[in-house]
Design an enzyme around this catalytic site. Structure first.
Site, mmCIF file in Angstrom:
data_model
loop_
_atom_site.group_PDB
_atom_site.id
_atom_site.type_symbol
_atom_site.label_atom_id
_atom_site.label_comp_id
_atom_site.label_asym_id
_atom_site.label_seq_id
_atom_site.Cartn_x
_atom_site.Cartn_y
_atom_site.Cartn_z
ATOM 1 C CB ALA A 85 3.977 2.781 -0.989
ATOM 2 C CG ASP A 86 3.483 -0.542 4.478
ATOM 3 O OD1 ASP A 86 3.577 -1.394 3.763
ATOM 4 O OD2 ASP A 86 2.608 -0.422 5.558
ATOM 5 C CB THR A 87 -1.295 1.906 2.492
ATOM 6 O OG1 THR A 87 -0.499 3.036 1.434
ATOM 7 C CG2 THR A 87 -2.320 3.392 3.299
ATOM 8 C CB SER A 122 5.814 5.140 3.493
ATOM 9 O OG SER A 122 5.289 3.926 3.564
#
Length: 201
Positions: A85-87, A122
């Site tokens: 994931a990434d933010t 994501s």
């Protein structure tokens, strides 16, 4: 056999984020942790949605490159799902990732006062047995609002920040780095293609 007629499966969380670990635990999942050693600054995109998706994909590739993938492909092996994931935070059209120092973190927080920040996150779920990856992203808007280890310096769960948040238009778990709804949806999608249709009825 687990819920929804799926065979049982294992989860690898490709993140060292404490918040992401807590969210998966709250969801009732057991998992192991592997972290991706990538230089996120080398991956640049103008659109935040494309950036977070590209970063989650890069993390998955980096982790898979360190795994013995043939172990996951054996016929009798349980499916193993890798979650990355990434933010990022978007403020006044600019993408903000982790602050570089305390001064930048303080400036970020001052900027948010009286303003509107958008968190774009994501999630990518890769089924290591089938090679199938399913990903997506969501957006959360935060109205009104010294943090160094989160995107945009905006740690919503921090006790010094939460009192100043007036409105969250979306889910707080997305702001913390992992959307529960997206995780469930993508786990389902990554498993459904490997299950015979008669088990899904």
């Amino acid at each position: 056999m687990s819920e929804n007629g799926f065979p049982s499966y294992k989860i690898i969380l490709g993140s060292s984020s404490k918040a992401r670990r807590e969210i998966l635990t709250e969801m009732g999942y057991e998992y192991t942790i592997l972290t991706a050693d990538i230089d996120e600054k080398n991956i640049r995109m103008e659109k935040p949605e494309k950036l977070v998706v590209a970063l989650a994909e890069a993390k998955a590739v980096a982790i898979m490159s360190r795994l013995q993938l043939s172990d996951f492909l054996e016929k009798d092996a349980e499916p193993t799902l890798l979650i990355t994931a990434d933010t990022v935070v978007v403020y006044e059209g600019a993408i903000r990732e982790k602050p570089t120092d305390k001064e930048e973190a303080r400036q970020f927080l001052k900027d948010y006062s009286g303003g509107l920040a958008t968190v774009v996150g994501s999630v990518l779920v890769t089924n290591l047995k089938t090679g199938i990856s399913k990903g997506g992203y969501d957006r959360v808007e935060i109205e009104e609002g010294i943090v160094l280890h989160v995107a945009g310096g905006l740690m919503l769960e921090h006790p010094l920040i939460w009192p100043f948040v007036e409105t969250v238009m979306g889910t707080t778990d997305s702001v913390m780095g992992l959307s529960k709804a997206l995780v469930k949806q993508l786990i389902f999608q990554s498993l459904v293609s490997s299950v015979p249709a008669d088990r899904l009825r």
